[in-house]
Enzyme design. Structure first.
Site, PDB file in Angstrom:
ATOM      1  CG  HIS A 178      -5.819  -4.317  -6.123  1.00 30.31           C
ATOM      2  ND1 HIS A 178      -4.579  -4.384  -5.719  1.00 30.31           N
ATOM      3  CD2 HIS A 178      -5.980  -4.235  -7.500  1.00 30.31           C
ATOM      4  CE1 HIS A 178      -3.891  -3.985  -6.832  1.00 30.31           C
ATOM      5  NE2 HIS A 178      -4.681  -3.541  -7.829  1.00 30.31           N
ATOM      6  CB  CYS A 276      -1.059  -8.259  -2.080  1.00 27.64           C
ATOM      7  SG  CYS A 276      -2.333  -7.313  -1.709  1.00 27.64           S
TER       8      CYS A 276
HETATM    9  N1  ARG Z   1       1.418  -0.806  -4.074  1.00 19.78           N
HETATM   10  C1  ARG Z   1       0.879  -1.677  -4.935  1.00 19.78           C
HETATM   11  C2  ARG Z   1      -0.198  -1.017  -5.724  1.00 19.78           C
HETATM   12  O1  ARG Z   1      -0.695  -0.338  -5.218  1.00 19.78           O
HETATM   13  C3  ARG Z   1       0.088  -2.842  -3.893  1.00 19.78           C
HETATM   14  C4  ARG Z   1      -0.511  -3.788  -4.635  1.00 19.78           C
HETATM   15  C5  ARG Z   1      -1.426  -4.902  -3.531  1.00 19.78           C
HETATM   16  N2  ARG Z   1      -1.777  -5.972  -4.375  1.00 19.78           N
HETATM   17  C6  ARG Z   1      -2.938  -6.576  -4.383  1.00 19.78           C
HETATM   18  N3  ARG Z   1      -3.218  -7.684  -5.010  1.00 19.78           N
HETATM   19  N4  ARG Z   1      -3.852  -5.931  -3.507  1.00 19.78           N
HETATM   20  O2  ARG Z   1      -0.404  -1.399  -6.732  1.00 19.78           O
END
Ligand code: ARG
Length: 285
Positions: A178, A276
């Site tokens: 991300h 996150c």
């Molecule tokens: N386990 C989640 C996923 O892989 C983690 C999300 C993390 N969020 C972020 N904004 N980077 O989707």
């Protein structure tokens, strides 16, 4: 008493602007599936540890003067704690998330309902996107990640919905899946708009674009990014970061920011950090 700046230093006086934030208590947190390289379902997790670490983050925001709102967690959605992915809000409009992986898809409507119930005009996304995980507002532009989750088609859709320039950035390292794992917004507003980022997480064209737009950016190395050190929240002065990102912490201090290091190790097992767990709510101007 405030101490005078050391002779010869030109440290800028940073100004904090309180924010309105949305969070989700990790009552159902666990790692039940693997959709990013940080997640190992065979390793144990401890929900009560996650709750404690999350509470410290919540308390830190409140102490900084931010207005923190909560969305109810839903059983069976262990990643719902990562509120950043719940959508993108600007000028009272909420552009909803549409998740890549089936495991997280029910979160889209859950966050959408919260936005509608809390006075946002909801624009339902037609294209795959994971909200503020991949969309970051810097000054007047929206930096938008793609490569692992959010589709480029959603970048065009978001430009249409918000009327803002949306700059596509391509992520190339699966650990930094991300945009908010590879890039931090330090000053979101005005002429001071600035960022920090991990160059190796981006393709060459995106690195060049970032270099052109932000010549004063803080470049962060892998030894800080590997704790998701970039996954942070700044109010323009105080920057809440992972405590293990000590190099990033030093760079922030040099530039006149006040880093606040927190331990979110349990939530890191799901592949998420400070940012996150946090969605910014931007109401009508
Ligand atoms: N386990 C989640 C996923 O892989 C983690 C999300 C993390 N969020 C972020 N904004 N980077 O989707």
């Amino acid at each position: 008493m405030s101490l005078p700046a050391p002779a010869g230093s030109a440290v800028t006086e940073r100004k904090a602007v309180p924010r309105r934030l949305l969070m989700c208590r990790p009552e159902h947190f666990t790692v039940a599936y693997r959709i990013n390289p940080w997640m190992n379902p065979e390793d144990p997790t401890d929900t009560s540890v996650a709750l404690g670490q999350w509470q410290t983050l919540y308390d830190t925001y409140v102490a900084l003067g931010h207005d923190v709102e909560l969305i109810d967690p839903i059983a069976g959605l262990p990643d719902m704690v990562y509120a950043a992915n719940g959508g993108f809000t600007l000028d009272g409009v909420a552009y909803t998330a549409r998740f890549t992986h089936p495991e997280r898809q029910p979160e889209g409507p859950a966050y959408g309902d919260w936005f509608a119930a809390n006075g946002f005009r909801v624009h339902e996304a037609q294209r795959i996107n994971e909200g503020e995980g991949d969309f970051l507002l810097v000054g007047d532009v929206i930096l938008a990640g793609t490569g692992f989750r959010t589709s480029v088609e959603s970048h065009a859709e978001l430009a249409q919905v918000t009327g803002r320039e949306v700059v596509t950035l391509r992520l190339v390292d699966p650990r930094f899946y991300h945009l908010d794992t590879a890039l931090a917004v330090l000053d979101p507003t005005g002429a001071d708009a600035n960022i920090a980022y991990l160059p190796l997480a981006f393709d060459e064209a995106s690195r060049a674009e970032l270099g052109r737009r932000y010549p004063d950016a803080v470049e962060v190395g892998i030894e800080d990014a590997r704790w998701l050190g970039l996954n942070s929240i700044s109010d323009g002065r105080n920057v809440v970061i992972a405590s293990r990102a000590t190099g990033f912490e030093a760079s922030l201090r040099e530039r006149g920011y006040t880093p606040i290091g927190l331990d979110l190790a349990e939530l890191l097992l799901g592949g998420g950090g400070v940012k996150c767990c946090t969605l910014e709510l931007r109401g009508d101007r």
